[in-house]
Design an enzyme around this catalytic site. Structure first.
Site: not given
Ligand SMILES: NC(=O)c1ccc[n+]([C@@H]2O[C@H](COP(=O)([O-])OP(=O)(O)OC[C@H]3O[C@@H](n4cnc5c(N)ncnc54)[C@H](O)[C@@H]3O)[C@@H](O)[C@H]2O)c1
Length: 284
Positions: A144, A157
């Site tokens: 991130s 986080y």
């Molecule tokens: N969306 C943002 O603004 C953003 C910014 C920077 C980084 N990220 C990163 O992107 C990645 C994807 O997240 P996203 O934004 O698509 O959010 P999201 O919540 O839409 O997707 C996250 C997924 O991870 C799954 N998950 C949660 N706990 C789990 C576990 N213990 N085992 C397996 N799966 C699990 C959830 O069920 C979900 O499907 C994450 O690592 C997040 O930190 C997101």
């Protein structure tokens, strides 16, 4: 890696947000998919969308908690038994929690570091030997912008994501030492629209104790929700940028230009050895 057709992509967190878009991008390139997520309904929806857009895509899914090493080992075994191996490993599942860092509970730390950090550690530990043996593959770790810029009220986080950047850099160097034909990419986006601000939906009951929401942490949570929902780059574009990075063996992916600028300002603040750098208020 440049040739994707008929290769196998493993995507953790494949049931929502970025993981779903990565699945669609990989299917568009003729890849087979192995999804792992705690959200089984979410994965089924991803598979339905994949089948709709790219009929005939071969795919498997498994209920997976990435924080559990033995379950990640099962995921690798599924890849072997179903498709003979795996090539692109997206260690992508993630969750978030907020609150002043001294108030975060033991459950907050266990849960978020379990998913965001140990999830990636286990993915690296289990799949890297497979890729080295094949002499082909690429590991993509979702960190991130918080891997570089530490805003307030998100210490747990931030710690997890900074560690994912550290792990990824070291992994790339270790693979270079080993002369392995295995690439590494670390993805460092700022906010973009997904379900990340609704992470509590995946919080296990046995990790339920969290920080009491003070006025300021409620404000911070509302700001996070706003930033995620109004992120200007859609998850589909971030997924496409990530696949392009794999094609060109690009290590860092920092999709938001402003983040690169803030990283430079942080380095300058460190050079001045003055007050703590606040990425939300870089002049302050
Ligand atoms: N969306 C943002 O603004 C953003 C910014 C920077 C980084 N990220 C990163 O992107 C990645 C994807 O997240 P996203 O934004 O698509 O959010 P999201 O919540 O839409 O997707 C996250 C997924 O991870 C799954 N998950 C949660 N706990 C789990 C576990 N213990 N085992 C397996 N799966 C699990 C959830 O069920 C979900 O499907 C994450 O690592 C997040 O930190 C997101």
């Amino acid at each position: 890696m440049q040739e994707f057709n008929n290769k196998v992509a493993v995507i953790t967190g494949g049931g929502s947000g970025l993981g779903r878009e990565l699945a669609l991008c990989c299917a568009a390139r003729g890849m087979k998919l192995v999804l792992g997520d705690v959200d089984e309904a979410g994965m089924q929806e991803t598979l339905r969308l994949v089948e709709q857009a790219y009929p005939g895509t071969e795919a498997a899914s498994m209920r997976l908690d990435v924080s559990k090493l033995e379950q990640v080992e099962e995921l690798a075994a599924l890849c072997k038994s179903r498709f003979g191996g795996a090539h692109l490993i997206f260690n992508n599942a993630g969750v978030s929690v907020n609150g002043p860092v001294w108030q975060n509970t033991v459950d907050d730390w266990d849960w978020v570091l379990g998913v965001n950090l140990y999830g990636v550690i286990w993915g690296v530990k289990v799949f890297t030997p497979m890729l080295i043996e094949q002499n082909e593959g690429h590991i993509i770790n979702t960190a991130s912008a918080a891997g570089w810029l530490n805003g307030p009220s998100s210490g747990v986080y931030n710690v997890s994501k900074t560690s994912v950047v550290a792990l990824s850099e070291t992994l790339a160097l270790d693979l270079r030492d080993a002369q392995a034909n295995v690439g590494v990419t670390v993805l460092c986006p700022a906010f973009f629209p997904t379900g990340i601000h609704l992470s509590d939906r995946n919080r296990p009951a046995d990790k339920g104790e969290t920080v009491e929401k003070s006025e300021i942490s409620q404000k911070r949570a509302a700001a996070l929700k706003y930033a995620v929902e109004n992120g200007r780059i859609p998850a589909s574009d971030i997924a496409e940028m990530t696949l392009k990075a794999v094609e060109t063996d690009q290590f860092y992916v920092i999709p938001h230009r402003k983040i690169k600028h803030l990283i430079k300002l942080r380095a300058e603040a460190a050079d001045r050895e003055q007050g703590v750098f606040d990425s939300l208020n870089p002049e302050g």
